[in-house]
Enzyme design. Structure first.
Site, mmCIF file in Angstrom:
data_model
loop_
_atom_site.group_PDB
_atom_site.id
_atom_site.type_symbol
_atom_site.label_atom_id
_atom_site.label_comp_id
_atom_site.label_asym_id
_atom_site.label_seq_id
_atom_site.Cartn_x
_atom_site.Cartn_y
_atom_site.Cartn_z
ATOM 1 N NE ARG A 176 35.637 -8.566 -29.204
ATOM 2 C CZ ARG A 176 36.569 -8.674 -29.187
ATOM 3 N NH1 ARG A 176 37.458 -9.564 -28.920
ATOM 4 N NH2 ARG A 176 37.030 -7.832 -29.628
ATOM 5 C CG HIS A 215 38.103 -6.949 -35.079
ATOM 6 N ND1 HIS A 215 38.083 -7.976 -33.478
ATOM 7 C CD2 HIS A 215 39.722 -6.610 -35.253
ATOM 8 C CE1 HIS A 215 39.534 -7.951 -32.869
ATOM 9 N NE2 HIS A 215 40.018 -8.267 -34.144
ATOM 10 C CG ASN A 259 39.422 -5.405 -31.501
ATOM 11 O OD1 ASN A 259 38.950 -5.840 -30.332
ATOM 12 N ND2 ASN A 259 40.629 -5.433 -32.481
ATOM 13 C CD GLU A 260 43.759 -5.091 -29.234
ATOM 14 O OE1 GLU A 260 43.724 -4.529 -30.499
ATOM 15 O OE2 GLU A 260 43.394 -6.382 -29.208
ATOM 16 C CG ASN A 274 40.862 -7.353 -26.595
ATOM 17 O OD1 ASN A 274 39.901 -7.339 -25.942
ATOM 18 N ND2 ASN A 274 41.111 -7.128 -27.601
ATOM 19 C CE1 TYR A 298 46.563 -11.627 -27.402
ATOM 20 C CE2 TYR A 298 45.874 -9.729 -27.699
ATOM 21 C CZ TYR A 298 45.217 -10.989 -27.692
ATOM 22 O OH TYR A 298 44.413 -11.297 -28.605
ATOM 23 C CD GLU A 321 41.899 -9.674 -28.850
ATOM 24 O OE1 GLU A 321 42.663 -9.782 -29.379
ATOM 25 O OE2 GLU A 321 40.630 -9.536 -30.498
HETATM 26 C C1 FCB Z 1 44.291 -8.455 -31.215
HETATM 27 C C2 FCB Z 1 43.573 -8.541 -31.753
HETATM 28 C C3 FCB Z 1 43.200 -10.180 -32.483
HETATM 29 C C4 FCB Z 1 44.606 -10.116 -32.851
HETATM 30 C C5 FCB Z 1 45.579 -10.235 -30.962
HETATM 31 C C6 FCB Z 1 46.617 -11.784 -31.429
HETATM 32 O O1 FCB Z 1 45.445 -7.219 -30.766
HETATM 33 O O2 FCB Z 1 42.393 -7.593 -31.282
HETATM 34 O O3 FCB Z 1 43.050 -9.678 -33.257
HETATM 35 O O4 FCB Z 1 45.138 -9.679 -33.466
HETATM 36 O O5 FCB Z 1 45.485 -9.089 -30.568
#
Ligand code: FCB
Length: 783
Positions: free
Chosen positions: A68, A112, A156-157, A292, A294, A358
């Site tokens: 991607r 992005h 993206n986000e 995504n 985290y 992600e």
């Molecule tokens: C996400 C983003 C990516 C990167 C990661 C750590 O929010 O999409 O570009 O910054 O975090």
């Protein structure tokens, strides 16, 4: 080896983004983006624009099935609209051919975060036209690549792009307006709908979008998802979920904004930007949702909390720090939240296919002679994959997993210091080196699964025994030292590879002289101040342990104990020291700082020193408390101070004095001998004796303030009608008094986090400066 396998056809790959890796920002007619304008770092990044064949080869060697990438809008349309730039289109043409040639499926993300600066100059995302330009750009790109690219992601986000870009301003373009943020979010949604429609009518096979969906939890829920919430906490959790997640999910997938969000949007931005028919355009059927993940968002109700600019409408919400292991970004590591999230999406949208677009982590990599042994990153990914697999076993429709990210890159405002790559990049030479995580991921892909049981790490001892040498020799070999003979080196390396040994901190420490131990030194806390100390100790300990350190607690209560502590540190039995310095002037800080071992302090020391510390803004907090009393019309304000050798008390007095001075008033003080409630009550009685018409008391700590409440009751004064009372610290008891105590919050967990980070940076040899955190007024009934 038996494996915990994934469904057949499960897609393994990586994600990247244009601005973070391409570089070549002025090559071949590319137009600047808002990130070129905003970013303080040079944007050569990984020079992927020229080195893409090498990067694609790396992916191929690792066995990736999907890649991607994102397209830089300004490379294709330097002005964001109008005439396309042939050279820019050609780059993506070559890239896609290269990717396909390597047997990898390309997934293209259209946006992005790198809006062409020319469009920002015309109004950016708060302007509706941007959505239409985006759809034209999507169509042009599809015309060029649509014969070979099957899978398209629009955005993206968008939450990050709208609310950090236009709300808090910490991302490009750096605007700070709640109204612009909500308008941007809506126009991004519209852009998504228009582009999806354009792509579909051009024959695109699969269209999706990528959202950062964060589970929203209270601190107590982090360890127990099923924990029942109070009504206040439940409301706060739902509101943040609406702002962060459902603001995007529901218009796209249900054709409507969440009902509770509309009044918030209306208050900040009106609703004039939401035109009739927009939501139908936005709710195009989707083939795929990119997720995504985290870290979760952790919140709780706190009535006096002002809104966070990244979450306009979040008044009364406290964003919490939790004592879990964190990545180097400080992001709590909670893999189970990934299952929670996937289960939720599958329950709410049962027909939707999901793809993890992600997931990954920033850790400090140690580059050694024979490789980059990023065991922390491996365990991070492994734990998240286990969580993902559990959700899949429960029926979540997850098609695949893409690691963030292939290369160490330009991490937005954080620049090059962040290391998210599974491939290390030396930015001076652009040399790429596979980290252990890349090799480990290659094996996961090969067997389409994880080892059934978490790997028991073979130890240094096992390797030493197998190769017939000492532990120190093994350590020397894995650290790449040249003082070892060829044969011994070969024997050790053979054992290393046969056993699958991953050198860890212990192996490194034998040669680097690192112990991985941290001394946490406590001076005897003053009576009444120990609750705060205990909480900080608990948080600091768990944060540092989460970062792989061992904590040795040491009590500094006598001259003899000081000597022992200094000796312990001098003999290098600790890599670093966290010191809660004594209140009174003494020499311990100075003696420890002379050992050369990294030292950080909790609280400003009594004697000025060069040692960095973490503290809260006592002066500012006291000034805010005093101003609050003044704003309530109180003029006869007394202050109860604690023992005057306490540095924090001195600062609180200074803030109080300054605020009074500004209002043309003089301080009226009573000194308490210690920090107990009884002393607070006695001091309050003295103040009331001196001035029977006293109408407010500011106490240097909550315990003293609680004493003042007692004295008020005994002397027949009503709080707050006759006497307003304000404290400082926001200890647990402060919300339980009658009436509830207005006070100044000292952010305990944030202090601990800052302290842990400060120490970790010092251990890495980075330059550090002291951190002073804001202290906020918490208004309850007592004033
Ligand atoms: C996400 C983003 C990516 C990167 C990661 C750590 O929010 O999409 O570009 O910054 O975090």
């Amino acid at each position: 080896m038996s494996t915990a396998s994934f469904p057949e056809g499960f897609v393994w790959g990586v994600s990247t983004s244009a601005f973070q890796i391409e570089g070549a920002t002025s090559a071949d007619g590319r137009g600047p983006s808002i990130w070129d304008t905003f970013s303080a770092d040079r944007a050569e990044a990984c020079d992927h624009y020229h080195r893409y064949p090498e990067d694609v080869r790396l992916m191929k060697d690792l066995g990736m099935a999907a890649y991607r990438f994102s397209v830089s809008w300004g490379r294709v349309f330097p002005e964001g609209r109008g005439k396309p730039n042939q050279a820019g289109l050609d780059f993506y043409d070559r890239l896609v051919d290269e990717v396909l040639g390597a047997g990898i499926t390309p997934y293209a993300t259209l946006y992005h975060w790198d809006l062409p600066q020319a469009l920002e100059d015309l109004g950016g995302w708060p302007s509706r036209d941007t959505a239409y330009h985006f759809a034209d750009y999507a169509a042009a790109l599809h015309e060029k690549l649509g014969d070979r690219v099957d899978t398209w992601f629009t955005l993206n986000e968008p939450w990050v792009a709208a609310f950090l870009g236009y709300g808090s301003g910490i991302h490009a373009p750096g605007r700070t307006s709640a109204s612009d943020a909500f308008k941007s979010a809506h126009h991004m949604l519209l852009a998504h709908g228009l582009a999806t429609r354009a792509l579909r009518s051009a024959g695109a096979r699969q269209v999706g979008t990528v959202l950062n969906i964060s589970p929203v939890l209270t601190p107590a829920q982090v360890s127990d998802f099923t924990r029942e919430l109070s009504d206040e906490d439940a409301e706060v959790v739902a509101r943040i979920d609406a702002l962060a997640n459902r603001q995007f999910l529901e218009p796209m997938l249900r054709g409507a904004y969440p009902a509770e969000l509309l009044p918030i949007i209306e208050r900040s931005a009106g609703l004039g930007h939401v035109h009739d028919g927009d939501l139908e355009i936005i709710a195009q059927p989707l083939d795929l949702l990119g997720v995504n993940y985290y870290t979760p968002l952790v919140v709780q109700a706190q009535p006096s909390e002002p809104a966070d600019p990244a979450f306009p409408g979040s008044e009364g919400v406290l964003f919490c720090t939790i004592p879990t292991a964190v990545t180097a970004m400080g992001w709590p590591i909670v893999p189970d939240c990934l299952s929670l999230l996937l289960r939720r999406l599958s329950r709410e949208y049962p027909d939707l296919d999901l793809l993890i677009t992600e997931n990954g982590a920033d850790f400090v990599d140690v580059v050694t002679g024979n490789g980059i042994h990023d065991t922390d990153r491996i365990s991070f990914i492994e734990e998240h994959l286990r969580a993902l697999r559990a959700a899949v076993a429960d029926g979540a429709r997850v098609r695949g997993y893409l690691v963030w990210t292939l290369l160490d890159n330009l991490e937005w405002t954080d620049g090059y210091q962040r290391k998210f790559g599974i491939v290390h990049v030396d930015f001076a030479t652009q040399r790429r080196r596979l980290k252990d995580s890349a090799l480990w991921y290659r094996d996961v892909i090969r067997r389409n699964g994880l080892a059934e049981t978490r790997r028991k790490r073979p130890t240094l001892e096992t390797v030493a025994a197998r190769s017939g040498v000492s532990r120190a020799t093994v350590s020397r070999v894995v650290n790449g030292e040249s003082s070892v003979s060829q044969e011994v080196r070969a024997a050790v390396l053979r054992a290393v590879s046969e056993l699958g040994y991953v050198p860890n901190a212990a192996a490194r420490s034998l040669v680097t002289q690192r112990t991985n131990a941290i001394a946490l030194v406590l001076s005897v806390p003053r009576q009444g101040g120990d609750a705060l100390t205990a909480a900080v100790v608990q948080y600091v300990t768990s944060l540092l342990e989460g970062a792989g350190k061992q904590i040795t607690l040491m009590l500094a209560d006598t001259a003899e104990s000081h000597r022992r502590i200094v000796q312990h540190v001098e003999s290098r039995l600790a890599d670093g020291v966290v010191l809660l310095p004594p209140d009174r002037a003494d020499t311990l800080t100075e003696r420890l700082s002379r050992t050369g071992v990294p030292l950080v302090l909790l609280g400003k020391p009594a004697i000025a020193s060069m040692v960095p510390y973490v503290d809260v803004d006592h002066t500012g907090g006291a000034a805010a408390a005093t101003q609050h009393l003044l704003a309530l019309g109180r003029r006869r304000i007394g202050m109860i101070c604690g023992p005057m050798d306490l540095v924090a008390v001195q600062d609180r007095l200074a803030g109080h004095r300054t605020a009074l001075q500004r209002a043309g008033l003089r301080p009226h003080l009573a000194i308490a001998d210690d920090l107990t409630r009884a002393s607070g009550a006695a001091a309050a009685r003295r103040l009331l004796g001196d001035d029977p018409a006293l109408d407010a008391v500011f106490a240097a700590t909550d315990q003293l303030a609680i004493g003042a409440l007692q004295a008020a009751r005994e002397t027949g004064r009503r709080v707050p009608e006759d006497l307003a009372v304000v404290g400082f610290d926001d200890v647990d008891a402060a919300s339980a008094t009658t009436p509830g105590l207005t006070t100044v919050r000292v952010p305990v967990a944030d202090q601990a986090l800052a302290l842990a980070r400060l120490l970790l940076s010092r251990l890495e040899g980075r330059h550090t400066t002291s951190v002073v955190l804001p202290a906020r007024l918490v208004v309850r009934e007592s004033a």
